[in-house]
Design a protein around this motif. Structure first.
Motif, PDB file in Angstrom:
ATOM      1  N   THR A  68      -5.033  -6.789  21.438  1.00 21.22           N
ATOM      2  CA  THR A  68      -4.496  -8.008  22.036  1.00 21.22           C
ATOM      3  C   THR A  68      -5.462  -8.506  23.095  1.00 21.22           C
ATOM      4  O   THR A  68      -5.692  -7.829  24.101  1.00 21.22           O
ATOM      5  CB  THR A  68      -3.123  -7.744  22.666  1.00 21.22           C
ATOM      6  OG1 THR A  68      -2.253  -7.207  21.669  1.00 21.22           O
ATOM      7  CG2 THR A  68      -2.536  -9.022  23.217  1.00 21.22           C
TER       8      THR A  68
ATOM      9  N   THR B 282      -2.251 -13.057  25.999  1.00 22.54           N
ATOM     10  CA  THR B 282      -0.970 -13.660  25.625  1.00 22.54           C
ATOM     11  C   THR B 282      -0.651 -14.785  26.593  1.00 22.54           C
ATOM     12  O   THR B 282      -0.626 -14.571  27.812  1.00 22.54           O
ATOM     13  CB  THR B 282       0.167 -12.625  25.634  1.00 22.54           C
ATOM     14  OG1 THR B 282      -0.118 -11.600  24.698  1.00 22.54           O
ATOM     15  CG2 THR B 282       1.489 -13.280  25.258  1.00 22.54           C
TER      16      THR B 282
ATOM     17  N   HIS C 139       0.513  -5.475  13.486  1.00 24.91           N
ATOM     18  CA  HIS C 139       0.867  -5.617  14.897  1.00 24.91           C
ATOM     19  C   HIS C 139       2.307  -6.109  14.977  1.00 24.91           C
ATOM     20  O   HIS C 139       2.696  -7.040  14.278  1.00 24.91           O
ATOM     21  CB  HIS C 139      -0.063  -6.606  15.608  1.00 24.91           C
ATOM     22  CG  HIS C 139      -1.452  -6.083  15.797  1.00 24.91           C
ATOM     23  ND1 HIS C 139      -1.834  -5.370  16.908  1.00 24.91           N
ATOM     24  CD2 HIS C 139      -2.549  -6.166  15.006  1.00 24.91           C
ATOM     25  CE1 HIS C 139      -3.116  -5.038  16.799  1.00 24.91           C
ATOM     26  NE2 HIS C 139      -3.571  -5.505  15.655  1.00 24.91           N
TER      27      HIS C 139
ATOM     28  N   GLU D 134       4.232  -6.717  18.230  1.00 26.73           N
ATOM     29  CA  GLU D 134       4.497  -6.765  19.667  1.00 26.73           C
ATOM     30  C   GLU D 134       5.781  -7.514  20.001  1.00 26.73           C
ATOM     31  O   GLU D 134       6.226  -7.497  21.135  1.00 26.73           O
ATOM     32  CB  GLU D 134       3.312  -7.415  20.385  1.00 26.73           C
ATOM     33  CG  GLU D 134       2.020  -6.597  20.297  1.00 26.73           C
ATOM     34  CD  GLU D 134       0.915  -7.168  21.154  1.00 26.73           C
ATOM     35  OE1 GLU D 134       1.200  -8.128  21.894  1.00 26.73           O
ATOM     36  OE2 GLU D 134      -0.209  -6.661  21.095  1.00 26.73           O
TER      37      GLU D 134
ATOM     38  N   THR E 109      -0.019 -15.381  21.179  1.00 22.13           N
ATOM     39  CA  THR E 109      -0.755 -14.134  21.376  1.00 22.13           C
ATOM     40  C   THR E 109      -2.063 -14.196  20.595  1.00 22.13           C
ATOM     41  O   THR E 109      -2.071 -14.547  19.408  1.00 22.13           O
ATOM     42  CB  THR E 109       0.063 -12.922  20.910  1.00 22.13           C
ATOM     43  OG1 THR E 109       1.316 -12.920  21.606  1.00 22.13           O
ATOM     44  CG2 THR E 109      -0.664 -11.624  21.201  1.00 22.13           C
TER      45      THR E 109
ATOM     46  N   TYR F  41      -5.503 -12.122  19.278  1.00 21.59           N
ATOM     47  CA  TYR F  41      -5.986 -10.788  18.916  1.00 21.59           C
ATOM     48  C   TYR F  41      -7.464 -10.862  18.576  1.00 21.59           C
ATOM     49  O   TYR F  41      -7.937 -11.848  18.000  1.00 21.59           O
ATOM     50  CB  TYR F  41      -5.222 -10.239  17.695  1.00 21.59           C
ATOM     51  CG  TYR F  41      -3.747 -10.115  17.872  1.00 21.59           C
ATOM     52  CD1 TYR F  41      -3.165  -8.902  18.297  1.00 21.59           C
ATOM     53  CD2 TYR F  41      -2.891 -11.186  17.625  1.00 21.59           C
ATOM     54  CE1 TYR F  41      -1.797  -8.787  18.447  1.00 21.59           C
ATOM     55  CE2 TYR F  41      -1.530 -11.077  17.778  1.00 21.59           C
ATOM     56  CZ  TYR F  41      -0.985  -9.868  18.190  1.00 21.59           C
ATOM     57  OH  TYR F  41       0.390  -9.764  18.337  1.00 21.59           O
TER      58      TYR F  41
END
Length: 465
Positions: A144, A147, A417, A419, A457, A459
């Motif tokens: 990450t 965000t 992922h 999250e 977000t 990445y």
């Protein structure tokens, strides 16, 4: 002697005779006559019996006369075997095995299976995947990078990247632009009142210059945006809902040269607009006029040759823009299709939706060449997908909040992922640039995801140099 002169019965019998007829209490005239008629015994001229009523008989020579009758009696006993007529009667009464009619096509492999049951073919594949050893190098690591919390005051429905920025739309009336040239991805511009009722789709041209964008509001209007000299986005022109000619406009896509716009409608049509001439040049029908299935997704190939659409009925259609007609009606998915995307080389088309399966099609022959899926009895809906610049990997976002990266050549998921546990509505790869978008990112690939959490977000690949 008077007792012996009672009425008597003369019975002549030959052949087989049932022993139970000569037991005590059976020798009344009426009973013996009835027994003779029932068993149809042939007459025996050599034997004459005088049977006084009420007198028990003693026949010492009878066993020798009736010798061998037991075998014929046993053969006459009915066997426990169900006749064809009896079986037929049971069938007509509804007691037989019934035909299996609750069949459907598996949305993953296309084979016939029983409804509400796991497909045997897919179950075997899942078993193989679960038993397969994960080799070293089969997974990729994405970290990450950043965000952006509360990027919008409402759910974020769509993302559209350019080489230097990221456009986002939500249930609010404003469009927002974040800079991707800065590691903190700051807010660069807010386009207020872009769509009064909110915006559900925004797009840019993949592989284009990144100076044109298109958005669609919940009111059914289409707006075209361009980057001005000052580097800010401004409205170029718009198509009111009254001019869309048909159902409400839903999904949109731009060609790589940023000269054409394709949009879908709720009645299954696909319209193509010439942005320079500001006019509609083509309309594709996917059903009876005004009676097509809701078109939920659309994409234009980078060479501008093909247009693909995904529909609520599970149908996937491909149109040739030069010929102006449908070239492929693709099978493989039976549930609503929410995303379609051409590979960068225009050789493959990926489609996904409520089935939780990514179907891959060959665009040279229109064949279903494979599926990408994970071992799960109830896969989540796939809401968005996107190819990377090389066509090696597919990025997907799903309703369970998971972002997955798929290796297309090997057909496996190499990164996952999760999250957030809220729905993801959009996922996009960011174009590669010479300048690092985050510390340590270098020229590595990056992608972003957004949805019901109202956050964006970002990445980055952990192995980037």
């Amino acid at each position: 002697m008077a007792a012996l002169a009672a009425p008597s019965l003369r019975l002549a019998a030959s052949g087989s005779f049932l022993p139970r007829l000569i037991s005590p209490g059976l020798f009344s005239t009426a009973r013996i006559q009835l027994a003779v008629r029932q068993f149809s015994l042939p007459l025996l001229p050599s034997l004459t019996l005088a049977v006084p009523v009420g007198v028990q008989l003693g026949l010492p020579s009878l066993p020798s006369i009736l010798e061998g009758i037991w075998e014929s009696i046993l053969r006459a006993v009915p066997k426990k075997k169900t006749s064809h007529m009896k079986k037929r009667h049971r069938q007509m009464a509804g007691k037989a095995l019934k035909d299996v009619t609750n069949l459907c096509k598996c949305p993953a492999c296309g084979e016939l299976k029983r409804m509400h049951r796991l497909c045997p073919t897919c179950a075997e594949k899942l078993r193989e995947l679960m038993n397969k050893d994960i080799k070293e190098g089969d997974s990729k690591q994405y970290l990450t990078a950043h965000t952006v919390d509360e990027a919008h005051p409402a759910e974020i429905f769509s993302l559209a990247p350019t080489s230097t920025s990221l456009l986002s739309s939500s249930g609010s009336s404003a469009l927002r632009v974040h800079s991707t040239a800065d590691p903190s991805f700051p807010l660069q511009q807010t386009i207020a009142d872009a769509h009064k009722l909110g915006c559900h789709h925004v797009c840019t041209a993949r592989g284009g210059t990144g100076t044109v964008a298109a958005s669609v509001g919940f009111g059914g209007d289409i707006k075209i945006w361009r980057v001005g000299d000052a580097g800010e986005w401004a409205l170029d022109w718009h198509v009111p809902a009254a001019k869309t000619a048909g159902g409400d406009v839903w999904a949109v896509a731009l060609s790589a040269d940023e000269g054409f716009l394709a949009c879908t409608t709720s009645d299954g049509r696909i319209h193509v607009w010439d942005l320079a001439a500001r006019e509609k040049i083509q309309t594709y029908e996917t059903g009876a006029r005004g009676g097509g299935s809701f078109a939920m997704a659309v994409d234009l190939s980078r060479d501008g040759r093909l247009t693909a659409s995904g529909h609520e009925s599970g149908g996937v259609y491909v149109f040739n823009n030069d010929a102006g007609r449908m070239v492929y009606s693709l099978s493989g998915l039976t549930k609503p299709v929410r995303a379609v995307a051409f590979s960068p080389g225009c050789k493959r088309l990926a489609a996904a939706g409520n089935a939780g399966v990514i179907a891959l099609y060959d665009m040279d022959h229109g064949e279903h060449v494979g599926n990408l899926t994970t071992p799960s009895s109830r896969p989540a809906w796939i809401t968005a997908l996107d190819w990377n610049d090389t066509g090696e990997y597919l990025l997907t976002g799903s309703l369970d909040g998971k972002v997955k990266v798929w290796d297309v050549a090997r057909g496996v998921c190499v990164a996952t992922h999760s999250e957030t546990d809220t729905a993801l509505w959009s996922v996009r790869w960011l174009p590669k640039t010479d300048k690092a978008a985050a510390p340590g990112a270098g020229k590595s690939e990056m992608f972003c995801a957004a949805g019901a959490s109202r956050s964006i977000t970002f990445y980055r690949e952990a192995t980037g140099s």
